[in-house]
Design an enzyme around this catalytic site. Sequence first.
Site, PDB file in Angstrom:
ATOM      1  N   LYS A 193       0.872  -1.193   0.039  1.00 26.40           N
ATOM      2  CA  LYS A 193       0.147  -0.220   0.216  1.00 26.40           C
ATOM      3  C   LYS A 193       0.894   1.396  -0.190  1.00 26.40           C
ATOM      4  O   LYS A 193       1.638   1.459   0.965  1.00 26.40           O
ATOM      5  CB  LYS A 193      -1.035  -0.066   1.120  1.00 26.40           C
ATOM      6  CG  LYS A 193      -1.769   1.074   1.360  1.00 26.40           C
ATOM      7  CD  LYS A 193      -2.817   1.217   2.590  1.00 26.40           C
ATOM      8  CE  LYS A 193      -3.539   2.581   2.596  1.00 26.40           C
ATOM      9  NZ  LYS A 193      -4.475   2.395   3.911  1.00 26.40           N
ATOM     10  N   ARG A 216       1.121   9.882   5.788  1.00 33.57           N
ATOM     11  CA  ARG A 216       1.406   8.664   6.119  1.00 33.57           C
ATOM     12  C   ARG A 216       2.635   8.073   5.629  1.00 33.57           C
ATOM     13  O   ARG A 216       2.613   6.779   5.433  1.00 33.57           O
ATOM     14  CB  ARG A 216       0.063   7.607   5.647  1.00 33.57           C
ATOM     15  CG  ARG A 216      -1.286   8.204   5.986  1.00 33.57           C
ATOM     16  CD  ARG A 216      -2.090   7.111   6.202  1.00 33.57           C
ATOM     17  NE  ARG A 216      -3.605   7.427   6.227  1.00 33.57           N
ATOM     18  CZ  ARG A 216      -4.249   7.756   7.246  1.00 33.57           C
ATOM     19  NH1 ARG A 216      -3.438   8.484   8.400  1.00 33.57           N
ATOM     20  NH2 ARG A 216      -5.411   8.302   7.225  1.00 33.57           N
ATOM     21  N   LYS A 247      -2.284  -1.141  -3.686  1.00 32.97           N
ATOM     22  CA  LYS A 247      -3.324  -0.299  -3.646  1.00 32.97           C
ATOM     23  C   LYS A 247      -2.260   0.995  -3.782  1.00 32.97           C
ATOM     24  O   LYS A 247      -1.182   1.160  -3.200  1.00 32.97           O
ATOM     25  CB  LYS A 247      -3.792  -0.421  -2.282  1.00 32.97           C
ATOM     26  CG  LYS A 247      -4.586   0.866  -2.013  1.00 32.97           C
ATOM     27  CD  LYS A 247      -5.234   0.694  -0.636  1.00 32.97           C
ATOM     28  CE  LYS A 247      -5.883   2.042  -0.260  1.00 32.97           C
ATOM     29  NZ  LYS A 247      -6.451   1.913   0.821  1.00 32.97           N
ATOM     30  N   SER A 273     -10.399   5.702  -4.180  1.00 34.41           N
ATOM     31  CA  SER A 273     -11.511   6.761  -4.184  1.00 34.41           C
ATOM     32  C   SER A 273     -11.021   7.783  -5.453  1.00 34.41           C
ATOM     33  O   SER A 273     -11.762   8.519  -6.298  1.00 34.41           O
ATOM     34  CB  SER A 273     -11.456   7.487  -2.818  1.00 34.41           C
ATOM     35  OG  SER A 273     -10.214   7.993  -2.452  1.00 34.41           O
ATOM     36  N   TYR A 312     -15.010   1.311  -6.499  1.00 39.51           N
ATOM     37  CA  TYR A 312     -16.432   1.984  -6.215  1.00 39.51           C
ATOM     38  C   TYR A 312     -17.355   1.704  -7.627  1.00 39.51           C
ATOM     39  O   TYR A 312     -18.538   2.171  -7.419  1.00 39.51           O
ATOM     40  CB  TYR A 312     -15.985   3.334  -6.025  1.00 39.51           C
ATOM     41  CG  TYR A 312     -15.379   3.515  -4.623  1.00 39.51           C
ATOM     42  CD1 TYR A 312     -15.948   3.491  -3.436  1.00 39.51           C
ATOM     43  CD2 TYR A 312     -13.910   3.826  -4.834  1.00 39.51           C
ATOM     44  CE1 TYR A 312     -14.992   3.313  -2.249  1.00 39.51           C
ATOM     45  CE2 TYR A 312     -12.978   3.757  -3.712  1.00 39.51           C
ATOM     46  CZ  TYR A 312     -13.596   3.641  -2.420  1.00 39.51           C
ATOM     47  OH  TYR A 312     -12.812   3.752  -1.330  1.00 39.51           O
TER      48      TYR A 312
HETATM   49  C1  PBG Z   1      -6.820   3.247   5.880  1.00 40.54           C
HETATM   50  C2  PBG Z   1      -7.567   3.305   4.429  1.00 40.54           C
HETATM   51  C3  PBG Z   1      -7.317   4.251   3.396  1.00 40.54           C
HETATM   52  C4  PBG Z   1      -8.120   3.867   2.440  1.00 40.54           C
HETATM   53  C5  PBG Z   1      -8.624   2.455   2.557  1.00 40.54           C
HETATM   54  N1  PBG Z   1      -8.158   2.073   3.929  1.00 40.54           N
HETATM   55  C6  PBG Z   1      -7.065   5.413   3.546  1.00 40.54           C
HETATM   56  C7  PBG Z   1      -5.619   6.060   3.840  1.00 40.54           C
HETATM   57  O1  PBG Z   1      -4.644   5.138   3.687  1.00 40.54           O
HETATM   58  O2  PBG Z   1      -5.236   7.221   4.082  1.00 40.54           O
HETATM   59  C8  PBG Z   1      -8.071   4.398   1.159  1.00 40.54           C
HETATM   60  C9  PBG Z   1      -9.223   3.864   0.171  1.00 40.54           C
HETATM   61  C10 PBG Z   1      -9.553   4.599  -1.010  1.00 40.54           C
HETATM   62  O3  PBG Z   1      -8.903   5.848  -1.247  1.00 40.54           O
HETATM   63  O4  PBG Z   1     -10.471   4.637  -1.824  1.00 40.54           O
HETATM   64  N2  PBG Z   1      -7.873   2.874   6.872  1.00 40.54           N
END
Ligand code: PBG
Length: 323
Positions: A193, A216, A247, A273, A312
């Site tokens: 990720k 992050r 991801k 997203s 989505y």
């Molecule tokens: C953290 C989490 C995130 C997403 C899924 N789980 C956000 C992040 O890491 O800040 C993002 C998913 C998306 O953007 O559709 N709980």
Amino acid sequence: MRRLRRTPALRRLVAETRLSVDDLVAPLFVADGLDEPRPIDSLPGVVQHTLDSLAAEVRRLAGLGVPGVLLFGLPLPAQKDAVGSQAYASDGIVQRGIEVVRQAVGESVVVMADCCLDEFTDHGHCGVVDPATGAVDNDATLPLYGEVARAQAAAGADVIAPSGMMDGQVGAIRAALDADGRVDTAVMAYAAKYASALYGPFREAVDVAIADGGDRRGYQQDGRNRREAIDEVALDIAEGADLVMVKPALTYLDVIADVRAAVSVPVAAYHVSGEYAMVCAAAERGWIDGPAVALEQVGAVKRAGADVIATYFAGQLAEALGG
Ligand code: PBG
């Protein structure tokens, strides 16, 4: 070559990649304290659900043949705290959401639960923060992820999906589940990720702002690193991950292809997203054909090697593809 492109039937016969509704997982949001579903501005067509509308949506998706949902929860804002305790409360919103989904569709849909703290902490980080350094404390976070996983499994989740990118999170979760006798509960690791600018609309969806303008980058992967993803994935599999996820999806298609070639467990990819929002925004302006671009993008994620695709667009694609 062109002889095989002449008609739709020829093209269909020789297509190498066949995107199917069976590949799709729908991310869904459930919020505590709502009287009715609340639209999310930057994710047109996606809402924060009430428990009732969540059940209705999962029934609709089941009817379309979508095999999985991935649940995220929003606690009451006043209930956020430094350790994200609502993430593992037995009556936390995600746990209630899981129960409601189970009642609605039984085992006909795979219920995955995002296992993280950021929606539940008052500072918005994915783990507990060390007050001395202001940084996330990896090892102090692991037992809490174990608690979240236990609560989600007890509520009936099929798959626990840790997304916090703490080292050792899969092992900690596997041990906590096994200690409860939840040996059949699977773990889908958000293994590779990346710290991405594409999560913006999601943070609106879950109402998370990271304290003090933080980010992050201290725990999620650096987008410049490709080989590192293989190490992350290998560690997670060694710790007991049943599926591994890459991801975001489109900006990391090379990583999806690498991971697919390197491991034999199912590989998931999360079309996030920001990827969804860009398609919607351009389509709204009439600049692109939204449904066609959605199909092309998610198709590319499949072609790169993903076996499971969280998007989505799941509902829309399921309608287009026919269940
Ligand atoms: C953290 C989490 C995130 C997403 C899924 N789980 C956000 C992040 O890491 O800040 C993002 C998913 C998306 O953007 O559709 N709980």
